[in-house]
Design a protein around this motif. Structure first.
Motif, PDB file in Angstrom:
ATOM      1  N   ASP A  28       0.807  -1.230   0.000  1.00  9.97           N
ATOM      2  CA  ASP A  28       0.000   0.000   0.000  1.00  9.97           C
ATOM      3  C   ASP A  28       0.837   1.275   0.000  1.00  9.97           C
ATOM      4  O   ASP A  28       0.334   2.356   0.317  1.00  9.97           O
ATOM      5  CB  ASP A  28      -0.947   0.011   1.194  1.00  9.97           C
ATOM      6  N   ARG A  29       2.107   1.183  -0.380  1.00 10.27           N
ATOM      7  CA  ARG A  29       2.949   2.380  -0.327  1.00 10.27           C
ATOM      8  C   ARG A  29       2.474   3.476  -1.284  1.00 10.27           C
ATOM      9  O   ARG A  29       2.559   4.671  -0.955  1.00 10.27           O
ATOM     10  CB  ARG A  29       4.411   2.001  -0.605  1.00 10.27           C
ATOM     11  N   GLU A  30       1.942   3.094  -2.439  1.00  6.80           N
ATOM     12  CA  GLU A  30       1.431   4.117  -3.351  1.00  6.80           C
ATOM     13  C   GLU A  30       0.246   4.849  -2.721  1.00  6.80           C
ATOM     14  O   GLU A  30       0.120   6.078  -2.835  1.00  6.80           O
ATOM     15  CB  GLU A  30       1.023   3.511  -4.681  1.00  6.80           C
ATOM     16  N   ALA A  31      -0.645   4.114  -2.058  1.00  8.84           N
ATOM     17  CA  ALA A  31      -1.789   4.746  -1.408  1.00  8.84           C
ATOM     18  C   ALA A  31      -1.347   5.697  -0.309  1.00  8.84           C
ATOM     19  O   ALA A  31      -1.937   6.772  -0.116  1.00  8.84           O
ATOM     20  CB  ALA A  31      -2.723   3.681  -0.845  1.00  8.84           C
TER      21      ALA A  31
ATOM     22  N   ARG B 173       7.732   7.789  -7.695  1.00  6.85           N
ATOM     23  CA  ARG B 173       7.758   6.420  -8.218  1.00  6.85           C
ATOM     24  C   ARG B 173       9.180   5.886  -8.237  1.00  6.85           C
ATOM     25  O   ARG B 173      10.092   6.539  -8.732  1.00  6.85           O
ATOM     26  CB  ARG B 173       7.167   6.398  -9.634  1.00  6.85           C
ATOM     27  N   ASN B 174       9.352   4.693  -7.679  1.00  6.72           N
ATOM     28  CA  ASN B 174      10.652   4.026  -7.626  1.00  6.72           C
ATOM     29  C   ASN B 174      11.718   4.920  -7.000  1.00  6.72           C
ATOM     30  O   ASN B 174      12.830   5.081  -7.522  1.00  6.72           O
ATOM     31  CB  ASN B 174      11.074   3.539  -9.019  1.00  6.72           C
ATOM     32  N   ARG B 175      11.328   5.484  -5.835  1.00  2.00           N
ATOM     33  CA  ARG B 175      12.224   6.329  -5.053  1.00  2.00           C
ATOM     34  C   ARG B 175      12.142   5.902  -3.592  1.00  2.00           C
ATOM     35  O   ARG B 175      11.076   5.534  -3.108  1.00  2.00           O
ATOM     36  CB  ARG B 175      11.824   7.812  -5.143  1.00  2.00           C
ATOM     37  N   ASP B 176      13.260   5.974  -2.884  1.00  4.54           N
ATOM     38  CA  ASP B 176      13.231   5.726  -1.450  1.00  4.54           C
ATOM     39  C   ASP B 176      12.262   6.706  -0.796  1.00  4.54           C
ATOM     40  O   ASP B 176      12.249   7.900  -1.112  1.00  4.54           O
ATOM     41  CB  ASP B 176      14.626   5.916  -0.844  1.00  4.54           C
ATOM     42  N   GLY B 177      11.439   6.182   0.088  1.00  4.90           N
ATOM     43  CA  GLY B 177      10.435   7.008   0.723  1.00  4.90           C
ATOM     44  C   GLY B 177       9.165   7.158  -0.089  1.00  4.90           C
ATOM     45  O   GLY B 177       8.205   7.778   0.368  1.00  4.90           O
ATOM     46  N   GLY B 178       9.162   6.612  -1.295  1.00  3.17           N
ATOM     47  CA  GLY B 178       7.990   6.671  -2.150  1.00  3.17           C
ATOM     48  C   GLY B 178       7.352   5.305  -2.298  1.00  3.17           C
ATOM     49  O   GLY B 178       7.113   4.603  -1.326  1.00  3.17           O
ATOM     50  N   PHE B 179       7.111   4.902  -3.537  1.00  2.00           N
ATOM     51  CA  PHE B 179       6.528   3.587  -3.794  1.00  2.00           C
ATOM     52  C   PHE B 179       7.243   2.974  -4.988  1.00  2.00           C
ATOM     53  O   PHE B 179       7.958   3.653  -5.729  1.00  2.00           O
ATOM     54  CB  PHE B 179       5.024   3.689  -4.045  1.00  2.00           C
TER      55      PHE B 179
ATOM     56  N   VAL C 154       7.159   0.174  -8.380  1.00  2.00           N
ATOM     57  CA  VAL C 154       6.397  -0.562  -9.381  1.00  2.00           C
ATOM     58  C   VAL C 154       7.379  -1.142 -10.396  1.00  2.00           C
ATOM     59  O   VAL C 154       8.537  -0.725 -10.474  1.00  2.00           O
ATOM     60  CB  VAL C 154       5.385   0.350 -10.115  1.00  2.00           C
ATOM     61  N   ALA C 155       6.903  -2.068 -11.179  1.00  2.00           N
ATOM     62  CA  ALA C 155       7.721  -2.592 -12.284  1.00  2.00           C
ATOM     63  C   ALA C 155       7.645  -1.601 -13.433  1.00  2.00           C
ATOM     64  O   ALA C 155       6.562  -1.311 -13.943  1.00  2.00           O
ATOM     65  CB  ALA C 155       7.202  -3.954 -12.723  1.00  2.00           C
ATOM     66  N   ALA C 156       8.788  -1.065 -13.828  1.00  2.00           N
ATOM     67  CA  ALA C 156       8.838  -0.117 -14.942  1.00  2.00           C
ATOM     68  C   ALA C 156      10.111  -0.384 -15.744  1.00  2.00           C
ATOM     69  O   ALA C 156      10.170  -1.353 -16.495  1.00  2.00           O
ATOM     70  CB  ALA C 156       8.775   1.321 -14.422  1.00  2.00           C
ATOM     71  N   THR C 157      11.132   0.442 -15.553  1.00  2.00           N
ATOM     72  CA  THR C 157      12.381   0.276 -16.304  1.00  2.00           C
ATOM     73  C   THR C 157      13.560  -0.071 -15.409  1.00  2.00           C
ATOM     74  O   THR C 157      14.608  -0.485 -15.910  1.00  2.00           O
ATOM     75  CB  THR C 157      12.718   1.565 -17.073  1.00  2.00           C
ATOM     76  N   ASP C 158      13.425   0.083 -14.100  1.00  2.00           N
ATOM     77  CA  ASP C 158      14.532  -0.107 -13.162  1.00  2.00           C
ATOM     78  C   ASP C 158      14.455  -1.485 -12.515  1.00  2.00           C
ATOM     79  O   ASP C 158      13.548  -1.746 -11.716  1.00  2.00           O
ATOM     80  CB  ASP C 158      14.488   0.971 -12.090  1.00  2.00           C
ATOM     81  N   PRO C 159      15.370  -2.390 -12.810  1.00  2.00           N
ATOM     82  CA  PRO C 159      15.339  -3.725 -12.204  1.00  2.00           C
ATOM     83  C   PRO C 159      15.424  -3.702 -10.680  1.00  2.00           C
ATOM     84  O   PRO C 159      14.971  -4.638 -10.019  1.00  2.00           O
ATOM     85  CB  PRO C 159      16.561  -4.427 -12.814  1.00  2.00           C
ATOM     86  N   LEU C 160      16.004  -2.635 -10.110  1.00  2.00           N
ATOM     87  CA  LEU C 160      16.151  -2.575  -8.662  1.00  2.00           C
ATOM     88  C   LEU C 160      14.808  -2.510  -7.944  1.00  2.00           C
ATOM     89  O   LEU C 160      14.728  -2.792  -6.739  1.00  2.00           O
ATOM     90  CB  LEU C 160      17.006  -1.369  -8.272  1.00  2.00           C
ATOM     91  N   ALA C 161      13.739  -2.170  -8.655  1.00  2.00           N
ATOM     92  CA  ALA C 161      12.418  -2.159  -8.032  1.00  2.00           C
ATOM     93  C   ALA C 161      12.044  -3.538  -7.499  1.00  2.00           C
ATOM     94  O   ALA C 161      11.310  -3.651  -6.509  1.00  2.00           O
ATOM     95  CB  ALA C 161      11.373  -1.685  -9.030  1.00  2.00           C
ATOM     96  N   ALA C 162      12.555  -4.588  -8.131  1.00  2.00           N
ATOM     97  CA  ALA C 162      12.226  -5.948  -7.694  1.00  2.00           C
ATOM     98  C   ALA C 162      12.685  -6.214  -6.264  1.00  2.00           C
ATOM     99  O   ALA C 162      12.056  -6.987  -5.534  1.00  2.00           O
ATOM    100  CB  ALA C 162      12.848  -6.965  -8.647  1.00  2.00           C
ATOM    101  N   ASP C 163      13.772  -5.563  -5.857  1.00  2.00           N
ATOM    102  CA  ASP C 163      14.275  -5.764  -4.498  1.00  2.00           C
ATOM    103  C   ASP C 163      13.356  -5.156  -3.449  1.00  2.00           C
ATOM    104  O   ASP C 163      13.492  -5.458  -2.257  1.00  2.00           O
ATOM    105  CB  ASP C 163      15.672  -5.150  -4.354  1.00  2.00           C
TER     106      ASP C 163
END
Length: 273
Positions: free
Chosen positions: A135-138, A173-179, A181-190
């Motif tokens: 629920d981090r995006e929410a 998006r895809n930032r520390d302190g944010g939320f 998702v799967a996009a272009t950065d493989p590190l999101a999987a971690d």
């Protein structure tokens, strides 16, 4: 394993959800749509991204033995490689998607949840089902949605406020302190939620996009136990039908403020022997 699934696009729009199942694996993605008037930097679109990443994830889960985060990272990178020469992958609106992955081994169920699609694991007894949703995006979105929620859904003003809301979220998006998702950065999987449960402890597993889970977690028209009973007795189409009925009953969002009056809805139910 008995499988029942249903997916339905929001009225008047292409379906940006993707779901696929094999004998021992399931994957569900919910593509993050681009509001009218916003750019994405990609000529392929969100539905292409969800379909391409989802199908490659299912193949990887059935053919490789890496962990689910490792597989997700690898396939995010591979899909990025398919359009890095034709699209601007540095654009903050590059296509993205939620991800739910489930894999069955001899003695366990492995799961991964990234962003706000859901996974429900039910033992089939009196215990409450295990509900997993990121629920981090929410949490981030709560800071920005008051102006949008005060307007009638479907109005030009609401559409403009929804576009502003989505673009505000892009900065997180895809930032520390944010939320994440799967996009272009493989590190999101971690950053995905992951876990393993004994195979014999789960009778039913359900994967849902947030357009389907809103019956429970946004509209509060059913508990998770009631939703599971409905799925068991009448199937995924019945759950989606109830979501649509609720959406049609509140076209302006006065009862349930929301960015999208209607949303793509996808459910897959896996009954495990």
């Amino acid at each position: 394993m008995r499988v029942a699934l249903a997916t339905e696009a929001a009225p008047g729009r292409p379906n940006e959800d993707f779901v696929a199942v094999s004998a021992d694996a399931a994957v569900l993605l919910d593509g993050a749509g681009t509001p009218a008037g916003s750019e994405s930097g990609c000529s392929h679109g969100v539905a292409w991204f969800a379909r391409t990443l989802g199908s490659s994830l299912l193949a990887a889960m059935t053919q490789k033995h890496e962990t689910l985060p490792e597989l997700l990272a690898s396939e995010i990178k591979a899909v990025a490689g398919l359009h890095e020469d034709t699209c601007d992958l540095t654009h903050p609106g590059s296509p993205s998607a939620t991800v739910v992955m489930l894999r069955r081994t001899d003695d366990a169920l492995e799961w991964l949840v990234l962003a706000d699609s859901g996974l429900v694991l039910d033992a089939g007894d009196t215990a409450a089902p295990m509900v997993i949703c990121d629920d981090r995006e929410a949490q981030v979105g709560a800071r920005y949605r008051s102006a949008m929620d005060a307007l009638d859904s479907g109005s030009p003003e609401h559409q403009a406020a929804h576009r502003d809301y989505v673009e505000a979220l892009r900065a997180h998006r895809n930032r520390d302190g944010g939320f994440w998702v799967a996009a272009t950065d493989p590190l999101a999987a971690d950053q995905a939620l992951t876990g393993t449960v004994p195979r014999e402890s789960v009778r039913t597993a359900v994967l849902l996009s947030d357009g389907a889970s809103r019956l429970v977690d946004r509209f509060h028209l059913a508990t998770w136990r009631q939703a599971l009973d409905l799925l068991d007795q009448e199937g995924p189409e019945a759950l989606i039908s109830r979501v649509r009925a609720a959406e049609y009953s509140d076209p302006t969002g006065s009862r349930w403020p929301r960015g999208k009056t209607f949303d793509d809805a996808t459910v897959v139910t896996l009954s495990l022997p």
